[in-house]
Design an enzyme around this catalytic site. Structure first.
Site, PDB file in Angstrom:
ATOM      1  N   GLU A  83       0.870  -1.165   0.000  1.00  0.00           N
ATOM      2  CA  GLU A  83       0.000   0.000   0.000  1.00  0.00           C
ATOM      3  C   GLU A  83       0.910   1.218   0.000  1.00  0.00           C
ATOM      4  O   GLU A  83       1.659   1.449   0.943  1.00  0.00           O
ATOM      5  CB  GLU A  83      -0.903  -0.001   1.236  1.00  0.00           C
ATOM      6  CG  GLU A  83      -1.793   1.214   1.354  1.00  0.00           C
ATOM      7  CD  GLU A  83      -2.653   1.204   2.617  1.00  0.00           C
ATOM      8  OE1 GLU A  83      -3.559   2.055   2.709  1.00  0.00           O
ATOM      9  OE2 GLU A  83      -2.419   0.357   3.489  1.00  0.00           O
TER      10      GLU A  83
ATOM     11  N   GLU B 115      -8.354  10.950   5.092  1.00  0.00           N
ATOM     12  CA  GLU B 115      -8.513  10.151   6.299  1.00  0.00           C
ATOM     13  C   GLU B 115      -8.788  11.103   7.465  1.00  0.00           C
ATOM     14  O   GLU B 115      -7.862  11.688   8.023  1.00  0.00           O
ATOM     15  CB  GLU B 115      -7.261   9.326   6.590  1.00  0.00           C
ATOM     16  CG  GLU B 115      -7.022   8.206   5.615  1.00  0.00           C
ATOM     17  CD  GLU B 115      -5.848   7.318   6.009  1.00  0.00           C
ATOM     18  OE1 GLU B 115      -5.998   6.086   5.971  1.00  0.00           O
ATOM     19  OE2 GLU B 115      -4.780   7.857   6.374  1.00  0.00           O
TER      20      GLU B 115
END
Length: 288
Positions: free
Chosen positions: A152, A234
């Site tokens: 990721e 986020e």
């Protein structure tokens, strides 16, 4: 990515044509469902609400041209743990929800991988604890469903509040015209995070720029497949007003086998960023 992202683009795509440009958020649709999503630009991008790390409410106002705004958010997560959500727009496949025309999954040793580009433009509110970040997912297989297990790669253009990526800082590097802290952690897959040392509101880059750095550091492999290119936020605390103004994705094609492999059954998680280097966590099988 988180659910429908793990943690931690409406277009004319083919032959290098820009895949999406957004205008200010339109009134509809507004998505408030925890894992609600919608496709835009005839399916070439998908926008997801993706509240995977909290039970607090969040609504996003989707711009059909290629962006979204967090309209409301009640988040108050601890800053030494997982974020509450990863509302994002993406090209590719996320837990079986695939956009059209992306040529993803694509193996990173494919010559066409060198031509994948993306850009984003953000607007930030004056309060809240959050990051603004890309989330690039790689898997050893051409996975279209389930949790990716390769790497990721996160690219943080901005962070506000006492938050930091998974793992620890290992280097500082200049890429795509800016200076970035490089962080590395492993939470069942490698998480390589590039954190801009000064706040950025825009980025226009070749995906291979950051992936080559990750490969050279031994954190990723050329035979892994890029499965999705995601851009979003986020939020840990608040989040209302965060706006992704526009997103683009371009490619010259070259994707390979897209038959979905069986997802591993042993993974549990719920995000990929944290304030503590001793904290280990990641998205659940409901996330990516």
């Amino acid at each position: 990515m988180k659910r429908l992202k793990g943690i931690g683009l409406a277009v004319v795509l083919l032959l290098g044509t820009v895949v999406g440009v957004a205008t200010p958020a339109n009134a509809a649709p507004v998505i408030c469902e925890t894992f609600g999503s919608t496709s835009i630009q005839s399916g070439r991008f998908i926008v997801m609400n993706n509240v995977w790390g909290a039970s607090t409410p969040q609504c996003i106002d989707v711009n059909q041209a290629g962006g979204f705004t967090i309209q409301s958010a009640g988040h108050n997560n601890a800053t030494n743990g997982a974020p509450a959500a990863y509302p994002a727009i993406y090209a590719g496949c996320h837990y079986g929800n695939c956009s059209t025309g992306s040529s993803l999954p694509m193996q990173a040793n494919n010559a066409a991988f060198n031509n994948i580009r993306s850009s984003v433009s953000y607007t930030y509110p004056s309060s809240g604890t959050y990051n603004a970040s890309y989330d690039l997912w790689f898997d050893p297989t051409p996975r279209t469903n389930g949790q990716n297990t390769g790497a990721e790669v996160m690219i943080w253009l901005n962070r506000q509040g006492p938050i930091q990526p998974s793992g620890s800082q290992v280097a500082t590097v200049t890429l795509a015209g800016a200076t970035w802290q490089v962080w590395f952690g492993n939470i069942g897959w490698n998480v390589i995070s590039y954190v801009r040392t000064t706040t950025g509101t825009t980025l226009d880059f070749n995906i291979n720029t950051f992936y080559t750095d990750a490969v050279n550091r031994g954190y990723a492999q050329r035979n892994w497949y890029l499965t999705s290119v995601q851009a979003g936020f986020e939020p840990w605390v608040g989040g209302a007003g965060l706006t992704l103004n526009n997103f683009t994705y371009t490619t010259t094609g070259g994707g390979g086998d897209t038959s979905p492999p069986t997802a591993p059954g042993s993974l549990t998680a719920s995000g990929t960023t944290a304030n503590s280097t001793n904290l280990s966590w990641s998205p659940s099988s409901d996330n990516t």
